[in-house]
Design a protein around this motif. Structure first.
Motif, PDB file in Angstrom:
ATOM      1  N   TYR A 158     -10.342  -6.335   4.578  1.00 47.42           N
ATOM      2  CA  TYR A 158      -9.857  -6.692   3.544  1.00 47.42           C
ATOM      3  C   TYR A 158     -10.264  -5.417   2.394  1.00 47.42           C
ATOM      4  CZ  TYR A 158      -8.259 -10.832   5.694  1.00 47.42           C
ATOM      5  OH  TYR A 158      -7.459 -12.354   6.524  1.00 47.42           O
ATOM      6  N   PRO A 159      -9.840  -5.969   1.021  1.00 45.91           N
ATOM      7  CA  PRO A 159     -10.323  -4.668  -0.094  1.00 45.91           C
ATOM      8  C   PRO A 159     -11.714  -4.958  -0.064  1.00 45.91           C
ATOM      9  CG  PRO A 159      -8.661  -5.469  -0.557  1.00 45.91           C
ATOM     10  CD  PRO A 159      -9.159  -6.253   1.284  1.00 45.91           C
ATOM     11  N   HIS A 160     -12.455  -5.777   0.236  1.00 41.96           N
ATOM     12  CA  HIS A 160     -13.794  -6.190  -0.530  1.00 41.96           C
ATOM     13  C   HIS A 160     -14.459  -5.087   0.962  1.00 41.96           C
ATOM     14  CE1 HIS A 160     -13.946  -9.452   1.907  1.00 41.96           C
ATOM     15  NE2 HIS A 160     -14.614  -9.235   2.536  1.00 41.96           N
ATOM     16  N   GLN A 161     -14.406  -4.504   1.986  1.00 39.14           N
ATOM     17  CA  GLN A 161     -14.920  -4.608   2.687  1.00 39.14           C
ATOM     18  C   GLN A 161     -15.048  -2.984   2.753  1.00 39.14           C
ATOM     19  OE1 GLN A 161     -12.934  -6.957   5.835  1.00 39.14           O
ATOM     20  NE2 GLN A 161     -14.826  -6.943   6.877  1.00 39.14           N
ATOM     21  N   PHE A 162     -14.641  -2.108   2.209  1.00 37.39           N
ATOM     22  CA  PHE A 162     -14.417  -0.873   1.670  1.00 37.39           C
ATOM     23  C   PHE A 162     -15.052  -0.428   0.997  1.00 37.39           C
ATOM     24  CE2 PHE A 162     -10.897  -1.445   4.287  1.00 37.39           C
ATOM     25  CZ  PHE A 162     -10.544  -0.183   4.803  1.00 37.39           C
ATOM     26  N   SER A 163     -15.793   0.768   0.216  1.00 41.90           N
ATOM     27  CA  SER A 163     -16.680   0.664  -0.845  1.00 41.90           C
ATOM     28  C   SER A 163     -15.051   1.711  -1.910  1.00 41.90           C
ATOM     29  CB  SER A 163     -17.053   2.247  -0.851  1.00 41.90           C
ATOM     30  OG  SER A 163     -15.905   3.822  -0.498  1.00 41.90           O
ATOM     31  N   GLY A 164     -15.869   1.642  -3.352  1.00 47.02           N
ATOM     32  CA  GLY A 164     -14.849   1.751  -3.812  1.00 47.02           C
ATOM     33  C   GLY A 164     -14.334   3.512  -3.770  1.00 47.02           C
ATOM     34  N   GLY A 165     -14.687   4.227  -3.660  1.00 51.24           N
ATOM     35  CA  GLY A 165     -13.857   5.320  -3.793  1.00 51.24           C
ATOM     36  C   GLY A 165     -12.846   5.263  -2.621  1.00 51.24           C
ATOM     37  N   GLN A 166     -13.103   4.458  -1.527  1.00 57.33           N
ATOM     38  CA  GLN A 166     -11.848   4.209  -0.103  1.00 57.33           C
ATOM     39  C   GLN A 166     -10.775   3.183  -1.028  1.00 57.33           C
ATOM     40  OE1 GLN A 166     -15.075   2.425   2.450  1.00 57.33           O
ATOM     41  NE2 GLN A 166     -14.846   4.338   4.062  1.00 57.33           N
ATOM     42  N   ARG A 167     -11.644   1.815  -1.536  1.00 55.63           N
ATOM     43  CA  ARG A 167     -10.043   1.735  -2.207  1.00 55.63           C
ATOM     44  C   ARG A 167      -9.626   2.585  -3.304  1.00 55.63           C
ATOM     45  NH1 ARG A 167     -14.095  -2.662  -2.441  1.00 55.63           N
ATOM     46  NH2 ARG A 167     -15.204  -1.613  -4.411  1.00 55.63           N
ATOM     47  N   GLN A 168      -9.709   3.388  -3.867  1.00 54.27           N
ATOM     48  CA  GLN A 168      -9.556   3.995  -4.508  1.00 54.27           C
ATOM     49  C   GLN A 168      -8.259   4.769  -3.241  1.00 54.27           C
ATOM     50  OE1 GLN A 168      -7.412   4.299  -7.000  1.00 54.27           O
ATOM     51  NE2 GLN A 168      -9.044   4.183  -8.605  1.00 54.27           N
ATOM     52  N   ARG A 169      -8.804   5.616  -2.877  1.00 53.93           N
ATOM     53  CA  ARG A 169      -7.986   6.178  -1.799  1.00 53.93           C
ATOM     54  C   ARG A 169      -6.697   5.238  -0.939  1.00 53.93           C
ATOM     55  NH1 ARG A 169     -10.475  10.824   0.592  1.00 53.93           N
ATOM     56  NH2 ARG A 169     -12.134  11.684  -0.169  1.00 53.93           N
ATOM     57  N   ILE A 170      -7.199   3.870  -1.099  1.00 50.54           N
ATOM     58  CA  ILE A 170      -5.812   2.659  -0.380  1.00 50.54           C
ATOM     59  C   ILE A 170      -4.669   2.830  -1.414  1.00 50.54           C
ATOM     60  CG2 ILE A 170      -5.614   0.872   0.203  1.00 50.54           C
ATOM     61  CD1 ILE A 170      -8.287   0.870   1.442  1.00 50.54           C
ATOM     62  N   VAL A 171      -5.607   2.522  -2.343  1.00 51.61           N
ATOM     63  CA  VAL A 171      -4.596   2.478  -3.637  1.00 51.61           C
ATOM     64  C   VAL A 171      -3.178   3.692  -4.234  1.00 51.61           C
ATOM     65  CG1 VAL A 171      -3.625   2.427  -5.739  1.00 51.61           C
ATOM     66  CG2 VAL A 171      -5.460   0.694  -5.125  1.00 51.61           C
ATOM     67  N   ILE A 172      -4.072   5.226  -3.550  1.00 48.08           N
ATOM     68  CA  ILE A 172      -2.945   6.291  -3.397  1.00 48.08           C
ATOM     69  C   ILE A 172      -2.446   6.293  -2.732  1.00 48.08           C
ATOM     70  CG2 ILE A 172      -3.627   8.950  -3.179  1.00 48.08           C
ATOM     71  CD1 ILE A 172      -6.073   8.438  -4.937  1.00 48.08           C
ATOM     72  N   ALA A 173      -2.763   5.967  -1.534  1.00 47.92           N
ATOM     73  CA  ALA A 173      -2.198   5.733  -0.457  1.00 47.92           C
ATOM     74  C   ALA A 173      -0.791   4.693  -0.139  1.00 47.92           C
ATOM     75  CB  ALA A 173      -2.275   5.567   1.201  1.00 47.92           C
ATOM     76  N   MET A 174      -0.890   4.074  -0.731  1.00 49.31           N
ATOM     77  CA  MET A 174       0.488   2.948  -1.228  1.00 49.31           C
ATOM     78  C   MET A 174       1.267   3.963  -2.100  1.00 49.31           C
ATOM     79  SD  MET A 174      -2.020  -0.983  -1.454  1.00 49.31           S
ATOM     80  CE  MET A 174      -0.352  -1.793  -1.555  1.00 49.31           C
ATOM     81  N   ALA A 175       0.692   4.240  -3.376  1.00 46.23           N
ATOM     82  CA  ALA A 175       1.158   4.876  -4.138  1.00 46.23           C
ATOM     83  C   ALA A 175       2.060   6.032  -3.420  1.00 46.23           C
ATOM     84  CB  ALA A 175       0.539   5.533  -5.365  1.00 46.23           C
ATOM     85  N   ILE A 176       1.620   6.906  -2.239  1.00 51.30           N
ATOM     86  CA  ILE A 176       2.331   7.751  -2.086  1.00 51.30           C
ATOM     87  C   ILE A 176       3.546   7.091  -0.382  1.00 51.30           C
ATOM     88  CG2 ILE A 176       1.350   9.510  -2.628  1.00 51.30           C
ATOM     89  CD1 ILE A 176       0.131   9.956   0.392  1.00 51.30           C
ATOM     90  N   SER A 177       3.360   5.894  -0.248  1.00 49.70           N
ATOM     91  CA  SER A 177       3.808   5.362   0.909  1.00 49.70           C
ATOM     92  C   SER A 177       5.942   5.559   0.756  1.00 49.70           C
ATOM     93  CB  SER A 177       3.667   4.504   1.249  1.00 49.70           C
ATOM     94  OG  SER A 177       4.146   3.207  -0.077  1.00 49.70           O
ATOM     95  N   CYS A 178       5.711   5.341  -0.645  1.00 53.67           N
ATOM     96  CA  CYS A 178       7.751   5.466  -0.345  1.00 53.67           C
ATOM     97  C   CYS A 178       7.978   6.976  -0.991  1.00 53.67           C
ATOM     98  CB  CYS A 178       7.969   4.307  -1.261  1.00 53.67           C
ATOM     99  SG  CYS A 178       7.503   2.857  -1.047  1.00 53.67           S
ATOM    100  N   ASN A 179       7.364   7.813  -1.233  1.00 53.61           N
ATOM    101  CA  ASN A 179       7.374   9.043  -1.577  1.00 53.61           C
ATOM    102  C   ASN A 179       7.722   9.269  -2.914  1.00 53.61           C
ATOM    103  OD1 ASN A 179       6.357  10.330   1.376  1.00 53.61           O
ATOM    104  ND2 ASN A 179       8.863   9.941   2.170  1.00 53.61           N
ATOM    105  N   PRO A 180       7.376   8.545  -3.658  1.00 55.34           N
ATOM    106  CA  PRO A 180       7.777   9.145  -4.902  1.00 55.34           C
ATOM    107  C   PRO A 180       7.593  10.180  -5.551  1.00 55.34           C
ATOM    108  CG  PRO A 180       5.406   9.146  -4.926  1.00 55.34           C
ATOM    109  CD  PRO A 180       5.893   8.668  -3.419  1.00 55.34           C
ATOM    110  N   LYS A 181       8.797  10.220  -6.459  1.00 51.37           N
ATOM    111  CA  LYS A 181       8.776  11.920  -7.824  1.00 51.37           C
ATOM    112  C   LYS A 181       8.118  11.609  -8.713  1.00 51.37           C
ATOM    113  CE  LYS A 181      13.992  12.013  -6.436  1.00 51.37           C
ATOM    114  NZ  LYS A 181      14.560  10.895  -5.919  1.00 51.37           N
ATOM    115  N   VAL A 182       7.639  11.293  -8.846  1.00 46.89           N
ATOM    116  CA  VAL A 182       5.909  11.084  -9.764  1.00 46.89           C
ATOM    117  C   VAL A 182       5.127  10.296  -9.216  1.00 46.89           C
ATOM    118  CG1 VAL A 182       7.461   9.545 -11.895  1.00 46.89           C
ATOM    119  CG2 VAL A 182       5.279  11.225 -12.419  1.00 46.89           C
ATOM    120  N   ILE A 183       3.834   9.983  -9.947  1.00 43.54           N
ATOM    121  CA  ILE A 183       2.656   8.976  -9.947  1.00 43.54           C
ATOM    122  C   ILE A 183       2.359   8.982 -11.014  1.00 43.54           C
ATOM    123  CG2 ILE A 183       0.188   9.434  -8.777  1.00 43.54           C
ATOM    124  CD1 ILE A 183       1.326  10.234  -6.034  1.00 43.54           C
ATOM    125  N   ILE A 184       1.963   7.982 -11.823  1.00 54.01           N
ATOM    126  CA  ILE A 184       1.600   8.514 -13.237  1.00 54.01           C
ATOM    127  C   ILE A 184       0.105   7.811 -12.335  1.00 54.01           C
ATOM    128  CG2 ILE A 184       0.741   6.950 -14.897  1.00 54.01           C
ATOM    129  CD1 ILE A 184       4.260   6.479 -15.516  1.00 54.01           C
TER     130      ILE A 184
END
Length: 565
Positions: A158-184
């Motif tokens: 679960y999210p609480h089992q990760f550090s702050g930096g790792q959680r931000q990496r997970i959010v980035i992984a979700m953001a690129i999961s569908c190969n978007p043309k642009v990331i905000i």
């Protein structure tokens, strides 16, 4: 040279005469005024400015997430499709596949009751990209891509089992999961330590180069801008006041607001300048009047009967009219020490003394009397001020708790303190939500000084503030210390701020002090490998110098046998 129309066809994100007005009970508020801006494939455009300048409103317009009281004119286009006025269902289909967002606080972006696996596969299934085991395999691959160790096992957590930096990496992984043309990316590193921030920026840079994704980077950290951006756009009160290449804007700013913004950025001093400053402000050992002293301090958390040792064997002291900076990553024990000084955490062993009185050995009534001599400023003023109290009551609350003075005397003291923190006395009857973040932090400082403390604890007091507001708050802390001569324990992960303010510094890692001494020595001639890594990770607001620092950091990591992304 391409025409603006031809260039717009190749851009992955563009705004044309975008205006956003909000209907409020106090009338219309113009948040964005005729903004035009473009992001090309593989390009990073930084949108900078203070809180309230319209940065996040601009990005939210591109995601189709503005509230119903927003009136939007102009265009916010992802590729060639204008999101303004588009059917909500069509906008929803574009999110993640065409445009994705990385939010500032990963714990609010992630669902705390769902595993990382469920949250990552949900986006893939929703957009018909993968199902079942194929979706899980893709999610594991993405986590590996963003540097999460042992992803096949950790994806079940679960999210609480990760550090702050790792959680931000997970959010980035979700953001690129569908190969978007642009990331905000909206303030993607504000809540992170400098070493973790450097890793996240390295990751975004690598993904941008590998995937050709355009990035709109929203931040108020000029070091991050210098490290990441190709072009910079500066916003002020809804207007775009300056645009240009990162080098032009950061080294040759034209607009007075951009100049003011860059002047306010705290910077690590040069070693000779720091040494000269230390010699001028030096106080001999005989002249020092110790206020706080820790010897072999051990602090523990009781976690359901299991003792977790958060701080071990730390010793330091701070005298009247001195500032001791405590730096280190999240989880290093910085804030734990501050909590123990405030009496919020018992001392497991060792000594923690305020003006010679050991807090660990005092009975509760006497410990309360000692704590009256301590003031505290927390990181988030919105959370530390009671929203139901008017400002006058917020400031005088310590006097009420410790039964000091009558109502008239307390209000008089509140008025004096408002003068000291340069706020008008008219705010006495206003409420916290009616003030800006910087004003609320000034109120927090006024409250901390109500009982004329001998010791001030400042726990990340400026990390949530814009650079210009931060500069004025730091300047005010220095001025107030000169007037009231309190000792200050200053907890921060911003090394430039510590270099600016602190006389002594303690560098914490995993609950232990790895290096300590005069700021001019520790931050400008570090001995410990960890201190060197911290300093190498701190970005500076000059693109050429930052490029050199980035390469030097990579060389340092290789030299120390650590992984380089």
């Amino acid at each position: 040279m391409s025409t603006p129309i031809e260039h717009r066809k190749t851009s992955v994100l563009s705004f044309a005469d975008l205006s956003v007005t909000f209907d409020t009970e106090f009338g219309d508020v113009d948040a964005v005024k005729k903004l035009s801006l473009e992001v090309a494939p593989g390009e990073v455009v930084a949108l900078v400015g203070e809180s309230g300048s319209g940065k996040s409103v601009t990005s939210t317009a591109a995601m189709g997430l503005l509230p119903q009281n927003a009136h939007i004119t102009g265009a916010a286009s992802v590729g060639e499709r204008n999101v303004v006025g588009m059917d909500p269902e069509q906008v929803r289909k574009m999110r993640a596949t065409n445009v994705a967002m990385v939010f500032q606080e990963p714990m609010t972006a992630l669902n705390p009751v769902l595993t990382v696996e469920r949250q990552m596969t949900e986006a893939l299934e929703l957009h018909d990209l993968a199902y079942g085991q194929e979706a899980v395999d893709r999610a594991v691959e993405l986590l590996q891509q963003v540097g999460i160790p042992d992803p096949a096992k950790r994806i079940k957590q679960y999210p609480h089992q990760f550090s702050g930096g790792q959680r931000q990496r997970i959010v980035i992984a979700m953001a690129i999961s569908c190969n978007p043309k642009v990331i905000i990316a909206d303030e993607p590193t504000t809540a992170l330590d400098v070493t973790v921030q450097a890793e996240i920026l390295d990751l975004l840079r690598r993904l941008k180069d590998e995937l050709g994704t355009g990035i709109l980077l929203i931040t108020h950290n000029m070091g991050v801008v210098a490290d990441m951006a190709d072009r910079v756009a500066v916003m002020f009160r809804g207007d775009l006041v300056e645009t240009g290449t990162v080098k032009d804007v950061l080294t040759r700013p034209q607009h007075p607001y951009t100049q003011k913004l860059l002047e306010a950025v705290p910077r690590l001093r040069h070693a000779d300048e720091a040494l000269a400053s230390a010699e001028r402000s030096g106080v001999s050992e005989r002249e020092r009047r110790l206020v706080l002293e820790a010897k072999d301090l051990v602090l523990e958390y009781d976690m359901r009967g299991h003792k977790f040792r958060a701080v071990e064997g730390v010793s330091f002291d701070v005298a009247s009219n001195e500032i001791l900076g405590i730096v280190g990553e999240s989880g290093s024990g910085k804030s734990t020490i501050a909590k123990a000084v405030l009496g919020l955490l018992p001392v497991a062993s060792g000594t923690l003394a305020v003006q010679g009185e050991n807090l660990a050995a005092l009975p509760p009534k006497e410990a309360k009397a000692v704590r009256r001599r301590i003031g505290v400023v927390f990181q988030d003023p919105a959370a530390s001020l009671n929203p139901r109290f008017p400002i006058g009551d917020c400031i005088t609350e310590p006097m009420v708790i410790h039964k000091v003075g009558n109502r008239k005397e307390r209000l008089a003291r509140a008025g004096e303190l408002l003068d000291a923190v340069r706020l008008p006395r008219s705010v006495l009857n206003r409420y916290p939500h009616e003030l800006s973040g910087g004003q609320r932090q000034r109120i927090s400082i006024a409250r901390a000084l109500t009982l004329k403390p001998e010791l001030l604890i400042a726990d990340e007091p400026t990390s949530a503030l814009d650079v210009s507001v931060q500069a004025s708050v730091l300047e005010m802390i220095a001025e107030l210390q000169a007037e009231y001569e309190f000792a200050c324990l200053f907890v921060s992960h911003d090394l430039a701020v510590v270099d600016l303010l602190a006389h002594q510094v303690v560098v914490m890692k995993d609950g232990r002090a790895v290096e300590q001494g005069a700021t001019s020595t520790v931050l400008h001639a570090p001995q410990a490998d960890y201190t060197k890594r911290l300093l190498a990770a701190a970005p500076v607001p000059d693109p050429d110098e930052q490029r050199e620092r980035r390469e030097a950091r990579r060389a340092l990591l290789r030299e120390q046998g650590l992984r380089v992304d």
